[in-house]
Design an enzyme around this catalytic site. Sequence first.
Site, PDB file in Angstrom:
ATOM      1  N   LYS A   1      78.282  31.412  32.127  1.00  0.00           N
ATOM      2  CA  LYS A   1      76.753  31.485  33.099  1.00  0.00           C
ATOM      3  C   LYS A   1      75.532  31.326  32.143  1.00  0.00           C
ATOM      4  O   LYS A   1      74.404  30.515  33.020  1.00  0.00           O
ATOM      5  CB  LYS A   1      76.026  33.079  33.366  1.00  0.00           C
ATOM      6  CG  LYS A   1      77.525  33.368  34.468  1.00  0.00           C
ATOM      7  CD  LYS A   1      77.641  35.072  34.580  1.00  0.00           C
ATOM      8  CE  LYS A   1      78.335  35.631  35.389  1.00  0.00           C
ATOM      9  NZ  LYS A   1      80.299  35.374  34.931  1.00  0.00           N
TER      10      LYS A   1
ATOM     11  N   GLU B   1      67.900  38.095  32.231  1.00  0.00           N
ATOM     12  CA  GLU B   1      67.673  37.189  33.253  1.00  0.00           C
ATOM     13  C   GLU B   1      67.215  38.368  34.295  1.00  0.00           C
ATOM     14  O   GLU B   1      67.171  39.327  34.935  1.00  0.00           O
ATOM     15  CB  GLU B   1      68.315  36.568  34.542  1.00  0.00           C
ATOM     16  CG  GLU B   1      68.999  37.492  35.663  1.00  0.00           C
ATOM     17  CD  GLU B   1      69.548  36.729  35.928  1.00  0.00           C
ATOM     18  OE1 GLU B   1      70.294  35.345  36.632  1.00  0.00           O
ATOM     19  OE2 GLU B   1      70.914  36.913  37.110  1.00  0.00           O
TER      20      GLU B   1
ATOM     21  N   ASN C   1      76.398  46.763  40.556  1.00  0.00           N
ATOM     22  CA  ASN C   1      76.536  44.890  41.518  1.00  0.00           C
ATOM     23  C   ASN C   1      78.107  44.992  41.597  1.00  0.00           C
ATOM     24  O   ASN C   1      78.397  43.134  41.755  1.00  0.00           O
ATOM     25  CB  ASN C   1      76.279  44.548  39.413  1.00  0.00           C
ATOM     26  CG  ASN C   1      74.787  45.079  39.244  1.00  0.00           C
ATOM     27  OD1 ASN C   1      74.161  44.656  39.919  1.00  0.00           O
ATOM     28  ND2 ASN C   1      74.490  45.620  38.250  1.00  0.00           N
TER      29      ASN C   1
ATOM     30  N   GLU D   1      76.803  31.056  43.727  1.00  0.00           N
ATOM     31  CA  GLU D   1      76.068  32.253  44.041  1.00  0.00           C
ATOM     32  C   GLU D   1      74.723  31.881  44.014  1.00  0.00           C
ATOM     33  O   GLU D   1      74.075  31.581  43.110  1.00  0.00           O
ATOM     34  CB  GLU D   1      76.478  33.221  43.581  1.00  0.00           C
ATOM     35  CG  GLU D   1      78.115  33.312  42.947  1.00  0.00           C
ATOM     36  CD  GLU D   1      77.929  35.060  43.115  1.00  0.00           C
ATOM     37  OE1 GLU D   1      77.485  35.946  42.251  1.00  0.00           O
ATOM     38  OE2 GLU D   1      79.654  35.612  42.780  1.00  0.00           O
TER      39      GLU D   1
ATOM     40  N   GLU E   1      75.061  31.765  39.514  1.00  0.00           N
ATOM     41  CA  GLU E   1      75.742  31.702  39.356  1.00  0.00           C
ATOM     42  C   GLU E   1      77.183  30.502  39.746  1.00  0.00           C
ATOM     43  O   GLU E   1      76.565  30.629  41.684  1.00  0.00           O
ATOM     44  CB  GLU E   1      76.314  32.308  38.634  1.00  0.00           C
ATOM     45  CG  GLU E   1      77.365  33.356  39.159  1.00  0.00           C
ATOM     46  CD  GLU E   1      77.457  34.407  38.458  1.00  0.00           C
ATOM     47  OE1 GLU E   1      77.385  35.149  37.517  1.00  0.00           O
ATOM     48  OE2 GLU E   1      78.551  35.084  38.720  1.00  0.00           O
TER      49      GLU E   1
ATOM     50  N   ASN F   1      80.992  31.138  39.719  1.00  0.00           N
ATOM     51  CA  ASN F   1      82.524  31.020  39.649  1.00  0.00           C
ATOM     52  C   ASN F   1      83.393  30.521  40.178  1.00  0.00           C
ATOM     53  O   ASN F   1      84.287  29.311  41.180  1.00  0.00           O
ATOM     54  CB  ASN F   1      82.537  32.494  40.753  1.00  0.00           C
ATOM     55  CG  ASN F   1      81.669  33.382  40.209  1.00  0.00           C
ATOM     56  OD1 ASN F   1      82.303  33.689  39.626  1.00  0.00           O
ATOM     57  ND2 ASN F   1      81.511  34.064  41.290  1.00  0.00           N
TER      58      ASN F   1
ATOM     59  N   PHE G   1      81.275  57.978  42.675  1.00  0.00           N
ATOM     60  CA  PHE G   1      82.402  57.083  42.716  1.00  0.00           C
ATOM     61  C   PHE G   1      83.073  56.753  41.699  1.00  0.00           C
ATOM     62  O   PHE G   1      83.292  54.955  40.989  1.00  0.00           O
ATOM     63  CB  PHE G   1      80.985  55.373  43.180  1.00  0.00           C
ATOM     64  CG  PHE G   1      80.443  55.827  44.713  1.00  0.00           C
ATOM     65  CD1 PHE G   1      80.809  55.261  45.524  1.00  0.00           C
ATOM     66  CD2 PHE G   1      79.545  55.944  44.613  1.00  0.00           C
ATOM     67  CE1 PHE G   1      80.941  55.496  47.143  1.00  0.00           C
ATOM     68  CE2 PHE G   1      78.841  56.367  46.091  1.00  0.00           C
ATOM     69  CZ  PHE G   1      79.733  55.818  47.100  1.00  0.00           C
TER      70      PHE G   1
END
Length: 666
Positions: free
Chosen positions: A116, A200, A235, A275, A288, A290, A348
């Site tokens: 990345k 970032e 995320n 993305e 980024e 993938n 979760f």
Amino acid sequence: MFKKILIANRGEIACRVIKTARKMGIATVAIYSDADRNALHVKMADEAVHIGPAPANQSYIVIDKVMEAIKQTGAEAVHPGYGFLSENAKFAEALAAANVAFIGPPKGAIEKMGDKITSKKIAQDAGVSTVPGYMGLIADANEAVKISNQIGYPVMIKASAGGGGKGMRIAWSDEEAREGFQSSKNEAASSFGDDRIFIEKFVTQPRHIEIQVLADSHGNCIYLGERECSIQRRNQKVIEEAPSPFLDEATRVAMGEQACALASAVGYTSAGTVEFIVDGGRNFYFLEMNTRLQVEHPVTELITGVDLVEQMIRVAYGEKLALAQKDVKLNGWAMESRLYAEDPYRNFLPSIGRLTRYRPPAEETRDTYVVRNDTGVFEGGEISMYYDPMIAKLCTWAPSRGEAIEAMRVALDSFELEGIGHNLPFLSAVMDHPKFVSGEITTAFIAEEYPEGFDGVELDEAALTRVASAAAAMHRVAEIRRARISGRMDNHERKVGADWVVTAQGTRHAVSIDADRTGATVTHDDGTSHRVTSDWTPGDTLARLDIDGTPLVLKVDKISGGFRLRTRGAEMKVHVRTPRQAELAVLMPEKLPPDTSKLLLCPMPGLIVKVDVATGDEVQEGQALCTVEAMKMENILRAERKGTVSKINAAAGDNLAVDDVIMEFE
């Protein structure tokens, strides 16, 4: 074409690749760890090779072991799936040295785009708009805090070699930056064998939209539309759809052309995803690339009709793309719900155990809708603590977004899953949420709409009336069955009463049932009537009913005096009583739950990584108490209120079960 390929992965993606390989007449080889000896992908493959202990860093991501399996079986090519070795340049290099085809991009593209930090620099050099951030290596937590202050909070702390939400943290303060840096570093080392971290700017109110690209080794590159992936938690994507409800055609074309330009600049081949973060003005920023197949690839396949795995295999074999950009047409709308082994009622947190019941809805392909379920598990199988908690990817397609959502609602309600905690109720709740239905969503959707977590769904009055009508009709059928078995009746319609009181979710519905051979008319005390038809019989765990011409699907468990019913994310005990029984039930006392306010209970099966306090310590609200690791994710447990630690029952290295007492407070 290749005669035999090895899938260097596990779970649902390994099963997915095997299906396409079988369709193409290609033999398949599975690899498996101790924990996956009886896994579905092992049973589906033509051959299977054991490669080591359960932890991935001792099996699935050990390149030498995978290479030995290739040598042992004579596989000509390897599909890496996603995660594990899918974006590992050393693995691609090892395959090339052994003259084995890698069903993925060239090593150089992986190195340039898979990392990345490097990919952002390349994107900037290519004139692509990127999110502000620090692309250099970060030495320690102190430097992470310093850089975060320079960028300005909030910031995103990310693993350079990351993916799937692993090694990612959002920090809003120095303390969170310090904690997040260390946790991200630990998770990155555990999941990817690479602990490099970058930081970032975290863009608020963003939408996460990605472009699917497909390129061959003959200079051709096309894009296959976009996917909206804004419904995320920690995320990690939860629900994806294609196309995005937000993009217009001009933005779609601009993003697609930019994605292809970037792919071409690094000599990319195979399927890949670029993305972007897109703001409210449809300005987009490169995040980024993938360099692999994405988890959510099925929604792209459903709206384009392109089998991405097949295209990856053909490109790896050296074939030209059969499609040009002008041939790509987006048809209808597709939804994907990720079914996770995690308990939504416990914030979760991961859940493990045996799938005592696993009955997904039937896969169907019709002109008006499609139901698809990509999975790697089966009834009776185990959900392990060692791997990603995904159980299945449930997908639906329909001509419009509204119809695709409705198809997903029915499919979720029809999905029977028992034995572990799972997020089916939450997925159903999202499908009914007004913001999601309208398409007005951002990556902050879950945090903003469920700030206190998820504690179930309360059905509205209209939905409750439908459920009450269904329960009354079902109870009548059960009573007829009981009377027949006991020999109490010849003419059952005269022996079973017509008047009942249904209680559900704190509401009371007095009803009268008028039944005939085709169904029952249920009349409520306000004079409204509902026609109920169904072929449900007592003992069935799934009831498909029709209420006034509209379908209703209920998951059903029998309880004393009624049913435990689940539908649309709601779970409720529904009692059906005679009027006299209902009068008496009001007088019964309610059982109170035990007081656990002075205990810290382990919220999931997991490993204690560290304990941050000692006996006698005074703790403040929000203070970190300990860290528990499960399914490669570190979870920091914090104090809910001010107190004093009176006893600690667990230490670093201990494996705990759900609700084990970690510590006690005065």
